[in-house]
Scaffold this active site. Structure first.
Site, PDB file in Angstrom:
ATOM      1  N   GLU A  34       0.640  -1.284  -0.212  1.00 25.52           N
ATOM      2  CA  GLU A  34       0.146  -0.170  -0.139  1.00 25.52           C
ATOM      3  C   GLU A  34       0.740   1.166  -0.144  1.00 25.52           C
ATOM      4  OE1 GLU A  34      -3.889   0.244   0.554  1.00 25.52           O
ATOM      5  OE2 GLU A  34      -3.561  -1.783  -0.237  1.00 25.52           O
TER       6      GLU A  34
ATOM      7  N   CYS B  33      -2.878  11.276   3.673  1.00 20.84           N
ATOM      8  CA  CYS B  33      -3.341  10.323   2.666  1.00 20.84           C
ATOM      9  C   CYS B  33      -3.206  11.018   1.521  1.00 20.84           C
ATOM     10  CB  CYS B  33      -4.582   9.861   2.797  1.00 20.84           C
ATOM     11  SG  CYS B  33      -5.487   9.143   4.350  1.00 20.84           S
TER      12      CYS B  33
ATOM     13  N   HIS C 278      -4.463   1.743   7.499  1.00 17.33           N
ATOM     14  CA  HIS C 278      -3.066   1.929   7.251  1.00 17.33           C
ATOM     15  C   HIS C 278      -2.277   2.718   8.449  1.00 17.33           C
ATOM     16  CE1 HIS C 278      -4.440   2.823   2.891  1.00 17.33           C
ATOM     17  NE2 HIS C 278      -3.731   1.621   2.706  1.00 17.33           N
TER      18      HIS C 278
HETATM   19  O1  SUG Z   1      -7.800   2.713   0.353  1.00 16.35           O
HETATM   20  N1  SUG Z   1     -10.799   4.667   0.644  1.00 16.35           N
HETATM   21  C1  SUG Z   1      -9.047   4.865   0.805  1.00 16.35           C
HETATM   22  C2  SUG Z   1      -8.411   5.749   1.589  1.00 16.35           C
HETATM   23  C3  SUG Z   1      -7.100   5.812   1.449  1.00 16.35           C
HETATM   24  C4  SUG Z   1      -6.389   6.651   2.551  1.00 16.35           C
HETATM   25  N2  SUG Z   1      -5.086   6.604   2.506  1.00 16.35           N
HETATM   26  C5  SUG Z   1      -4.208   6.525   3.330  1.00 16.35           C
HETATM   27  N3  SUG Z   1      -4.716   6.176   4.862  1.00 16.35           N
HETATM   28  N4  SUG Z   1      -2.906   6.659   3.324  1.00 16.35           N
HETATM   29  C6  SUG Z   1      -8.685   3.468   1.122  1.00 16.35           C
HETATM   30  O2  SUG Z   1      -9.491   2.788   1.987  1.00 16.35           O
HETATM   31  C7  SUG Z   1     -12.587   4.444  -0.129  1.00 16.35           C
HETATM   32  C8  SUG Z   1     -13.599   4.714  -1.651  1.00 16.35           C
HETATM   33  C9  SUG Z   1     -14.919   4.426  -1.385  1.00 16.35           C
HETATM   34  O3  SUG Z   1     -15.417   3.808  -0.537  1.00 16.35           O
HETATM   35  O4  SUG Z   1     -15.436   4.989  -2.673  1.00 16.35           O
HETATM   36  C10 SUG Z   1     -11.273   4.510  -0.314  1.00 16.35           C
HETATM   37  O5  SUG Z   1     -10.905   3.636  -1.199  1.00 16.35           O
END
Ligand code: SUG
Length: 434
Positions: free
Chosen positions: A173, A356, A244
């Site tokens: 990730e 993020c 994460h």
């Molecule tokens: O991978 N949300 C992302 C959020 C990523 C956050 N990034 C970090 N923490 N670095 C994920 O879970 C949700 C999309 C949706 O539900 O439409 C989403 O993919």
């Protein structure tokens, strides 16, 4: 001089709430809510601009092409693009939502980046994250690769690796589970990789941890790192919604700020001190001060810690104002000189806070000089991008609007124009087919 450049993800025109984020409480809770892509993009740009105005080097990474028609075709849906959309919307709205996600905005997941001071060959190394833990994000890596190569194109300075192999062994990730600690940006540092499971562990955890130990080790090997440290995420944190590590810890140069339940191994801090040498500052926020549920609700650890002309600034989501205990805990940290908050609620509802939304790239003056300048945020570029968002983005998007052929046309027109603004060439599939 060596600086930390932050490359923020520009939110795409199909920003929506698909409930797709595994182990991600905000995404699950807000599934199928109505989104505002224009506001989402402007909120992100406002943060980028505010940090650029304070003298930070601020870059922009473009959105990906969505809805992603080639993938829908691979799933056996045929006909013209409009017919593909129509059929997907009617027969498999979940699949359409999966391939319409604007998740590439969270560029902390775009790649793992190691600065040249840490690598054996003295180049900056990039490994795009394969993101194979989730179908809606597993399609990002090829385009992310093209984008990174178009921005950091000097082969004498930048080394681009392929994403790790697809499958369950090397689920990666990116920088969301990677923290660099160093006395200053320019000095060699240690790189901390935080993993959730080993490749052959099939845990009974409510959410499958997304990063494997093997993936972290492989990225460190590819990058030729001399001082990687591998640490296991606390299963209790993952179970509570810490999908994460950047949801529960943040580091900047010689400071590590973390929640006491971030890491599983009680000896982590000793391990880090041994690798770092003297001078590592560790600030631990206890469960008593801030329970995990408040850490996740406020997203305080998903802040950026940045150096503004010698002052350490915490760039936090304004959601922390709803949590007096969280405010108090960070205000007590003497190394933090200022707390700067932003309204990023459109992204936050999908579990994406300030940290993020950015990919950190530590660059020497010479390396920075060779970066594609059109992707660095100046006053002029900010004005151009906000005007571009206002011209092309909708203010309301319902899940059922994803099947609207007009949205596909609007998104492609917007992205085609964006590749000119950012001087990126033909990075999108729809541009390559024409
Ligand atoms: O991978 N949300 C992302 C959020 C990523 C956050 N990034 C970090 N923490 N670095 C994920 O879970 C949700 C999309 C949706 O539900 O439409 C989403 O993919």
């Amino acid at each position: 001089m060596t600086v930390e450049a932050n490359f923020d993800g520009l939110v795409g025109p199909t920003h929506n709430y698909g409930g797709l984020g595994s182990g991600n409480i905000a995404s699950i809770t807000n599934a199928q809510a109505i989104s505002n892509p224009r506001q989402a993009a402007l909120q992100g740009l406002a943060k980028s601009k505010a940090l650029a105005d304070r003298g930070l080097v601020q870059g922009i990474l473009p959105p990906h092409e969505r809805p992603y028609i080639p993938k829908l075709r691979q799933e056996g849906i045929g006909g013209s693009d409009e017919q593909v959309l129509f059929q997907a919307a009617n027969r498999s709205p979940h699949l359409l939502q999966t391939y319409s996600s604007a998740a590439a905005m969270w560029t902390a997941n775009a790649a793992t980046v190691s600065p040249s001071a840490d690598t054996a060959d003295g180049k900056v190394h990039f490994t795009p994250a394969n993101l194979v833990a989730q179908p809606h994000r597993a399609i990002e890596a090829p385009v992310t690769s093209r984008i990174l190569r178009a921005i950091f194109s000097d082969e004498a300075r930048f080394q681009h690796h392929l994403p790790l192999p697809v499958g369950t062994n090397f689920t990666d990730e990116g920088a969301a589970n990677h923290t660099r600690l160093a006395r200053s940006h320019g000095e060699p540092g240690i790189e901390l990789f935080v993993w959730g499971r080993r490749a052959h562990d099939f845990t009974a955890d409510p959410y499958l941890p997304r990063q494997t130990y093997e993936a972290s080790v492989e990225v460190a090997r590819l990058h030729g790192l001399t001082s990687p440290v591998f640490v296991r995420q606390h299963p209790a944190a993952i179970a509570a919604g810490v999908f994460h590590n950047d949801v529960i810890a943040v580091g900047d140069r010689d400071l590590l700020l973390h929640h006491e339940l971030a890491f599983a191994d009680p000896n982590v801090i000793e391990q880090l001190r041994a690798a770092f040498g003297n001078g590592l500052i560790v600030r631990t926020i206890t469960q008593e001060q801030v329970p995990l549920s408040d850490a996740i609700g406020s997203y305080v650890f998903n802040s950026q810690l940045v150096d503004v002309k010698g002052r350490r600034v915490l760039v936090a989501p304004d959601d922390i104002d709803d949590y007096p205990n969280v405010r108090e805990a960070v205000e007590r940290i003497e190394e933090i000189d200022e707390i700067l908050t932003f309204n990023l609620r459109q992204s936050m509802r999908n579990g994406g806070g300030p940290a993020c939304l950015r990919l950190r790239v530590v660059l020497t003056d010479e390396e920075l000089e060779s970066v594609n300048r059109a992707c660095l945020l100046s006053d002029e570029r900010y004005d151009e991008l906000t005007a571009w968002v206002n011209r092309h983005y909708r203010e309301t998007l319902r899940p059922e609007d994803l099947g609207d052929p007009a949205l596909l046309g609007e998104s492609r027109a917007a992205l085609a124009e964006l590749t000119d603004i950012l001087n990126l060439g033909n990075i999108y599939d729809f541009q390559r087919r024409e």
